[in-house]
Design a protein around this motif. Structure first.
Motif, PDB file in Angstrom:
ATOM      1  N   PRO A   1       0.791  -1.216   0.189  1.00 41.18           N
ATOM      2  CA  PRO A   1       0.232  -0.068  -0.118  1.00 41.18           C
ATOM      3  C   PRO A   1       0.502   1.291  -0.387  1.00 41.18           C
ATOM      4  CG  PRO A   1       0.307  -1.237   2.369  1.00 41.18           C
ATOM      5  CD  PRO A   1       0.805  -1.643   1.630  1.00 41.18           C
ATOM      6  N   ASP A   2       0.231   1.971  -0.052  1.00 40.38           N
ATOM      7  CA  ASP A   2       0.660   3.256  -0.438  1.00 40.38           C
ATOM      8  C   ASP A   2       1.047   3.898   0.638  1.00 40.38           C
ATOM      9  OD1 ASP A   2      -1.552   4.400   1.041  1.00 40.38           O
ATOM     10  OD2 ASP A   2      -1.608   5.967  -0.406  1.00 40.38           O
ATOM     11  N   ASP A   3       0.745   3.543   2.207  1.00 39.85           N
ATOM     12  CA  ASP A   3       1.271   3.825   3.136  1.00 39.85           C
ATOM     13  C   ASP A   3       1.695   2.158   4.439  1.00 39.85           C
ATOM     14  OD1 ASP A   3       2.686   5.239   5.712  1.00 39.85           O
ATOM     15  OD2 ASP A   3       0.488   5.762   6.516  1.00 39.85           O
ATOM     16  N   PRO A   4       2.716   1.524   4.388  1.00 32.56           N
ATOM     17  CA  PRO A   4       2.412   0.328   4.703  1.00 32.56           C
ATOM     18  C   PRO A   4       2.816  -0.081   5.954  1.00 32.56           C
ATOM     19  CG  PRO A   4       4.913   0.906   3.622  1.00 32.56           C
ATOM     20  CD  PRO A   4       3.691   1.944   3.402  1.00 32.56           C
TER      21      PRO A   4
ATOM     22  N   ARG B   1       9.777   4.171   2.291  1.00 27.54           N
ATOM     23  CA  ARG B   1       9.449   3.946   1.397  1.00 27.54           C
ATOM     24  C   ARG B   1      10.502   2.500   0.166  1.00 27.54           C
ATOM     25  NH1 ARG B   1       4.618   5.363  -1.316  1.00 27.54           N
ATOM     26  NH2 ARG B   1       4.751   6.980  -0.126  1.00 27.54           N
ATOM     27  N   GLN B   2      11.671   2.898   0.259  1.00 21.74           N
ATOM     28  CA  GLN B   2      12.867   2.348  -0.330  1.00 21.74           C
ATOM     29  C   GLN B   2      12.532   1.054   0.078  1.00 21.74           C
ATOM     30  OE1 GLN B   2      17.377   3.482  -0.543  1.00 21.74           O
ATOM     31  NE2 GLN B   2      16.042   5.931  -1.336  1.00 21.74           N
ATOM     32  N   ALA B   3      12.924   1.227   2.085  1.00 20.52           N
ATOM     33  CA  ALA B   3      12.832  -0.458   2.486  1.00 20.52           C
ATOM     34  C   ALA B   3      11.779  -1.336   1.700  1.00 20.52           C
ATOM     35  CB  ALA B   3      12.364   0.050   4.206  1.00 20.52           C
ATOM     36  N   PHE B   4      10.415  -0.975   1.530  1.00 20.89           N
ATOM     37  CA  PHE B   4       9.173  -1.733   1.299  1.00 20.89           C
ATOM     38  C   PHE B   4       9.165  -1.842   0.074  1.00 20.89           C
ATOM     39  CE2 PHE B   4       7.531  -0.051   5.632  1.00 20.89           C
ATOM     40  CZ  PHE B   4       6.967  -1.251   5.982  1.00 20.89           C
ATOM     41  N   LEU B   5      10.048  -1.497  -0.487  1.00 22.97           N
ATOM     42  CA  LEU B   5      10.147  -2.129  -2.349  1.00 22.97           C
ATOM     43  C   LEU B   5      11.225  -3.386  -2.573  1.00 22.97           C
ATOM     44  CD1 LEU B   5      10.055   1.682  -4.127  1.00 22.97           C
ATOM     45  CD2 LEU B   5       8.649  -0.076  -4.537  1.00 22.97           C
ATOM     46  N   LEU B   6      12.321  -2.941  -1.641  1.00 26.42           N
ATOM     47  CA  LEU B   6      13.004  -3.904  -1.914  1.00 26.42           C
ATOM     48  C   LEU B   6      12.526  -5.026  -0.880  1.00 26.42           C
ATOM     49  CD1 LEU B   6      16.568  -2.035  -0.659  1.00 26.42           C
ATOM     50  CD2 LEU B   6      15.627  -2.179  -2.588  1.00 26.42           C
ATOM     51  N   LEU B   7      11.668  -5.128  -0.169  1.00 21.98           N
ATOM     52  CA  LEU B   7      10.592  -6.152   0.243  1.00 21.98           C
ATOM     53  C   LEU B   7      10.071  -7.204  -0.806  1.00 21.98           C
ATOM     54  CD1 LEU B   7      10.224  -5.180   3.684  1.00 21.98           C
ATOM     55  CD2 LEU B   7      11.913  -6.921   3.967  1.00 21.98           C
TER      56      LEU B   7
END
Length: 280
Positions: free
Chosen positions: A58-61, A111-117
């Motif tokens: 989501p946009d705000d995980p 945001r970077q962290a969750f995109l890498l996940l």
């Protein structure tokens, strides 16, 4: 709303309130449809089989208070075939620390962290809602390259973005939503196939949009600075020829449409069509 989403990278577009986030949440099984049917590889989104196939960002995980990136890797490894080697390779391109608490990260770092996940969960279907806000150009290019690779592996990547430039040269297909309905679906070429942009100058300084429309042209956008006018129309060679013969422009040339202009024009057309249908 009736659509089918195939493998590759699909960009989901639309103005605020068009239904982008709602559609992603319906596919992920977070929301339940009021009517109709949604199938994820022939399974309903709320089934175990569907949830094993889908990763939704989501946009705000959410992350538990005090959780580190290492904690989230462990969490996702329980539910997904998490590729730690890939994650560590991507991590080297950032300034993120696995042992640092996520609530100490800036918005862009989170945001970077969750995109890498998301890139490392090895799911056949990845849904990303407005995932590119706040990313620096270097990490954005890395993310785009990885998403393209995932799409080329025969997986489905569906991502929404209000920044059309972030989808340029990445998405194979685009879906345009307008007020909860499908405005258009296709490739970038499909979106721009009937649109043409012209730059012209006329001796009559009062030449305006209404004059263009008087030739039967469907004018999508019109801008005038002095005697120079830029306009986008639905291409009609006969009507353009008639315009040139009667108005005898000083300058009249076709110019390339920018990617953002193509999609902005299609949004305008879709909204106009929606308005006409509502009037009926």
């Amino acid at each position: 709303l009736t659509l089918r989403i195939g493998t590759g990278v699909t960009g989901l577009m639309g103005q605020n309130g068009a239904g982008k986030s709602t559609l992603l949440r319906l596919i992920a099984g977070i929301l339940k449809e009021d009517q109709g049917e949604i199938l994820v590889d022939s399974f309903h989104p709320n089934t175990k089989e569907a949830k094993e196939r889908v990763f939704f960002l989501p946009d705000d995980p959410y992350s538990p208070n005090g959780a580190t990136l290492d904690n989230l890797i462990g969490f996702y490894s329980v539910f997904y075939d998490f590729d730690k080697e890939k994650f560590n390779r991507l991590l080297l391109r950032t300034n993120l620390e696995k042992k640092r608490k996520l609530n100490a990260f800036s918005k862009g770092m989170r945001r970077q962290a969750f995109l890498l996940l998301a890139l490392s969960v090895n799911c056949p279907i990845i849904l990303i809602d407005e995932g590119f806000d706040g990313l620096d150009p270097l990490i954005l290019n890395t993310i785009k390259e990885e998403l393209i690779t995932i799409g080329q592996e025969g997986k489905i990547v569906l991502l929404s973005s209000h920044n059309l430039l972030s989808l340029e040269r990445m998405a194979d297909q685009f879906i345009l939503l307008t007020k909860g309905e499908l405005g258009k679906q296709g490739s970038e070429e499909d979106f721009g196939s009937r649109l043409t942009k012209y730059q012209a100058a006329f001796e009559d300084r009062d030449f305006g949009k209404k004059r263009l429309e008087s030739y039967g042209l469907e004018v999508v956008s019109f801008r005038k600075i002095g005697q120079i006018v830029d306009f986008v129309v639905i291409e009609d060679e006969g009507k353009i020829k008639n315009l040139k013969e009667k108005e005898k422009p000083i300058i009249f040339e076709k110019i390339p449409l920018e990617t953002e202009e193509i999609f902005a024009s299609q949004m305008l057309l879709a909204n106009e069509k929606k308005g006409e249908n509502n009037d009926d």
